[in-house]
Design an enzyme around this catalytic site. Structure first.
Site, PDB file in Angstrom:
ATOM      1  N   PRO A   9      -7.617   8.138   6.025  1.00 50.74           N
ATOM      2  CA  PRO A   9      -7.737   6.796   6.198  1.00 50.74           C
ATOM      3  C   PRO A   9      -6.914   5.986   6.899  1.00 50.74           C
ATOM      4  O   PRO A   9      -6.241   6.254   5.774  1.00 50.74           O
ATOM      5  CB  PRO A   9      -9.106   6.179   5.316  1.00 50.74           C
ATOM      6  CG  PRO A   9      -9.202   7.657   5.009  1.00 50.74           C
ATOM      7  CD  PRO A   9      -8.904   8.572   5.383  1.00 50.74           C
ATOM      8  N   ASN A  10      -6.796   5.146   7.948  1.00 51.61           N
ATOM      9  CA  ASN A  10      -5.555   3.922   8.520  1.00 51.61           C
ATOM     10  C   ASN A  10      -4.400   4.824   8.877  1.00 51.61           C
ATOM     11  O   ASN A  10      -3.549   3.730   9.292  1.00 51.61           O
ATOM     12  CB  ASN A  10      -6.354   3.328   7.216  1.00 51.61           C
ATOM     13  CG  ASN A  10      -7.270   2.656   7.779  1.00 51.61           C
ATOM     14  OD1 ASN A  10      -7.435   2.130   7.870  1.00 51.61           O
ATOM     15  ND2 ASN A  10      -7.646   2.257   6.232  1.00 51.61           N
ATOM     16  N   ARG A  17       0.226  -0.930  11.164  1.00 52.69           N
ATOM     17  CA  ARG A  17      -0.043  -1.935  10.014  1.00 52.69           C
ATOM     18  C   ARG A  17       1.002  -1.900   8.684  1.00 52.69           C
ATOM     19  O   ARG A  17       2.008  -1.216   8.572  1.00 52.69           O
ATOM     20  CB  ARG A  17      -0.570  -0.196   9.746  1.00 52.69           C
ATOM     21  CG  ARG A  17      -1.021  -0.001   7.623  1.00 52.69           C
ATOM     22  CD  ARG A  17      -2.108   1.549   7.423  1.00 52.69           C
ATOM     23  NE  ARG A  17      -2.941   0.934   6.100  1.00 52.69           N
ATOM     24  CZ  ARG A  17      -2.291   2.617   5.581  1.00 52.69           C
ATOM     25  NH1 ARG A  17      -2.649   3.294   5.544  1.00 52.69           N
ATOM     26  NH2 ARG A  17      -3.220   1.611   4.158  1.00 52.69           N
ATOM     27  N   TYR A  22       4.680   1.406   4.861  1.00 48.64           N
ATOM     28  CA  TYR A  22       4.034   2.172   5.998  1.00 48.64           C
ATOM     29  C   TYR A  22       5.662   2.465   6.725  1.00 48.64           C
ATOM     30  O   TYR A  22       5.348   3.451   7.105  1.00 48.64           O
ATOM     31  CB  TYR A  22       3.333   2.209   5.962  1.00 48.64           C
ATOM     32  CG  TYR A  22       1.502   2.400   4.709  1.00 48.64           C
ATOM     33  CD1 TYR A  22       2.155   3.140   3.970  1.00 48.64           C
ATOM     34  CD2 TYR A  22       1.152   0.993   4.956  1.00 48.64           C
ATOM     35  CE1 TYR A  22       1.266   2.698   3.043  1.00 48.64           C
ATOM     36  CE2 TYR A  22       0.134   0.738   3.839  1.00 48.64           C
ATOM     37  CZ  TYR A  22      -0.095   1.734   2.705  1.00 48.64           C
ATOM     38  OH  TYR A  22      -0.834   2.089   1.779  1.00 48.64           O
ATOM     39  N   ASN A  73      -1.778  13.781   4.010  1.00 52.36           N
ATOM     40  CA  ASN A  73      -1.556  12.475   3.300  1.00 52.36           C
ATOM     41  C   ASN A  73      -3.378  12.167   3.304  1.00 52.36           C
ATOM     42  O   ASN A  73      -3.805  11.478   4.496  1.00 52.36           O
ATOM     43  CB  ASN A  73      -0.578  11.616   3.973  1.00 52.36           C
ATOM     44  CG  ASN A  73      -0.159   9.797   3.422  1.00 52.36           C
ATOM     45  OD1 ASN A  73      -1.303   9.759   3.091  1.00 52.36           O
ATOM     46  ND2 ASN A  73       0.484   9.310   4.584  1.00 52.36           N
ATOM     47  N   ALA A  76      -6.134   6.648   1.609  1.00 49.03           N
ATOM     48  CA  ALA A  76      -6.784   5.987   0.224  1.00 49.03           C
ATOM     49  C   ALA A  76      -7.614   7.218  -0.534  1.00 49.03           C
ATOM     50  O   ALA A  76      -8.119   6.574  -1.621  1.00 49.03           O
ATOM     51  CB  ALA A  76      -8.136   4.646   0.536  1.00 49.03           C
ATOM     52  N   HIS A  79      -7.211   8.583  -3.410  1.00 47.34           N
ATOM     53  CA  HIS A  79      -7.869   7.985  -5.343  1.00 47.34           C
ATOM     54  C   HIS A  79      -9.013   8.694  -5.487  1.00 47.34           C
ATOM     55  O   HIS A  79      -9.803   7.940  -6.368  1.00 47.34           O
ATOM     56  CB  HIS A  79      -7.337   7.123  -5.038  1.00 47.34           C
ATOM     57  CG  HIS A  79      -5.943   6.636  -4.371  1.00 47.34           C
ATOM     58  ND1 HIS A  79      -4.727   6.915  -5.166  1.00 47.34           N
ATOM     59  CD2 HIS A  79      -5.512   5.865  -3.483  1.00 47.34           C
ATOM     60  CE1 HIS A  79      -3.926   6.144  -4.151  1.00 47.34           C
ATOM     61  NE2 HIS A  79      -4.133   5.874  -3.498  1.00 47.34           N
ATOM     62  N   GLU A  97       0.600  17.100  -0.824  1.00 49.60           N
ATOM     63  CA  GLU A  97       0.869  15.520  -1.247  1.00 49.60           C
ATOM     64  C   GLU A  97       1.421  14.930  -0.332  1.00 49.60           C
ATOM     65  O   GLU A  97       2.356  14.901  -1.145  1.00 49.60           O
ATOM     66  CB  GLU A  97       0.069  15.314  -2.463  1.00 49.60           C
ATOM     67  CG  GLU A  97      -0.423  14.203  -2.410  1.00 49.60           C
ATOM     68  CD  GLU A  97      -0.763  14.188  -3.733  1.00 49.60           C
ATOM     69  OE1 GLU A  97      -1.189  14.445  -4.636  1.00 49.60           O
ATOM     70  OE2 GLU A  97      -1.522  13.064  -3.889  1.00 49.60           O
ATOM     71  N   HIS A  99       2.820  11.203   1.089  1.00 48.86           N
ATOM     72  CA  HIS A  99       2.843   9.966   0.343  1.00 48.86           C
ATOM     73  C   HIS A  99       3.723   9.513   1.669  1.00 48.86           C
ATOM     74  O   HIS A  99       4.980   8.530   0.710  1.00 48.86           O
ATOM     75  CB  HIS A  99       2.337   9.074  -0.778  1.00 48.86           C
ATOM     76  CG  HIS A  99       1.148   9.486  -1.184  1.00 48.86           C
ATOM     77  ND1 HIS A  99      -0.372   9.704   0.141  1.00 48.86           N
ATOM     78  CD2 HIS A  99       0.914  10.084  -2.316  1.00 48.86           C
ATOM     79  CE1 HIS A  99      -1.381  10.052  -1.036  1.00 48.86           C
ATOM     80  NE2 HIS A  99      -0.677  10.568  -2.071  1.00 48.86           N
ATOM     81  N   ARG A 106       2.902   0.748  -7.300  1.00 46.39           N
ATOM     82  CA  ARG A 106       2.085  -0.474  -7.151  1.00 46.39           C
ATOM     83  C   ARG A 106       0.647  -0.504  -7.837  1.00 46.39           C
ATOM     84  O   ARG A 106       0.859  -0.076  -9.003  1.00 46.39           O
ATOM     85  CB  ARG A 106       1.837   0.413  -5.031  1.00 46.39           C
ATOM     86  CG  ARG A 106       3.045   0.880  -4.024  1.00 46.39           C
ATOM     87  CD  ARG A 106       2.645   1.140  -2.515  1.00 46.39           C
ATOM     88  NE  ARG A 106       2.125   0.137  -1.991  1.00 46.39           N
ATOM     89  CZ  ARG A 106       0.544   1.071  -1.209  1.00 46.39           C
ATOM     90  NH1 ARG A 106       1.002   2.236  -0.487  1.00 46.39           N
ATOM     91  NH2 ARG A 106       0.023  -0.570  -0.998  1.00 46.39           N
TER      92      ARG A 106
HETATM   93  C1  DQA Z   1      -0.787   5.990   1.463  1.00 43.04           C
HETATM   94  C2  DQA Z   1      -1.523   5.033  -0.068  1.00 43.04           C
HETATM   95  C3  DQA Z   1      -2.666   5.223  -0.277  1.00 43.04           C
HETATM   96  O1  DQA Z   1      -2.576   4.087  -1.315  1.00 43.04           O
HETATM   97  C4  DQA Z   1      -3.149   4.057   1.100  1.00 43.04           C
HETATM   98  O2  DQA Z   1      -4.463   4.296   0.572  1.00 43.04           O
HETATM   99  C5  DQA Z   1      -2.304   4.455   2.243  1.00 43.04           C
HETATM  100  C6  DQA Z   1      -1.500   4.866   2.656  1.00 43.04           C
HETATM  101  C7  DQA Z   1       0.550   6.146   1.575  1.00 43.04           C
HETATM  102  O3  DQA Z   1       0.956   6.717   2.524  1.00 43.04           O
HETATM  103  O4  DQA Z   1       1.262   5.880   1.156  1.00 43.04           O
HETATM  104  O5  DQA Z   1      -3.837   4.922   3.159  1.00 43.04           O
HETATM  105  O6  DQA Z   1      -1.533   6.939   1.420  1.00 43.04           O
END
Ligand code: DQA
Length: 151
Positions: A9-10, A17, A22, A73, A76, A79, A97, A99, A106
């Protein structure tokens, strides 16, 4: 080697963003960099991004036999995404994994990953390059395993 790259997501919003966490590189640019790196070595990368956990579960289930390893990746979902976790566990493939941000530096809720123990390792805080390092690692790990098996 077929490498499945999943973004949650996102992450389709990368480049627009929260650049502080990021960066400014878009997901399309990251995918291009991965494709270039992989094709130079004869490897194939397949990309999937979704804002929906069920779609990610479907993707993992449908790709298990055609993929050799996974870079993920999960955004969210990292978590709290337990159905995604179950699908990844069921896939029984090497996972890295990734990020973009350093989730351990954070907010508290970002410091725990429900998939970390399924992964060979985690790359966090190295920005878009983290995806390339994950690719390099997985390819080199598979090469080494092949070399040892043929000795
Ligand atoms: C993320 C870290 C996550 O906590 C966050 O919700 C993201 C991006 C990262 O790439 O740093 O959407 O996975």
């Amino acid at each position: 080697m077929n490498i499945l790259v999943i973004n949650g997501p996102n992450l389709n919003r990368l480049g627009r963003r929260d650049a502080t966490h990021y960066g400014v590189v878009t997901l399309a640019e990251i995918e291009r960099a991965l494709r270039d790196r992989a094709s130079g070595r004869g490897d194939k990368v397949t990309f999937f991004q979704s804002n929906h956990e069920g779609a990610i579960v479907d993707c993992i289930q449908n790709s298990t036999t055609s993929s050799d390893c996974i870079i993920i990746n999960a955004g969210a979902l990292t978590h709290y995404g337990y159905s995604m976790r179950d699908a990844l566990a069921d896939a029984r493939l090497p996972i890295v994994e990734v990020h973009l941000s350093n989730i351990h530096a954070r907010e508290e809720h970002r410091r725990h990953s429900v998939i970390a123990d399924l992964a060979v390792g985690q790359i966090a805080g190295l920005g878009w390059r983290g995806y390339l390092y994950a690719l390099d690692f997985l390819v080199s790990r598979a090469d080494e395993a092949r070399r040892r098996a043929s000795q």
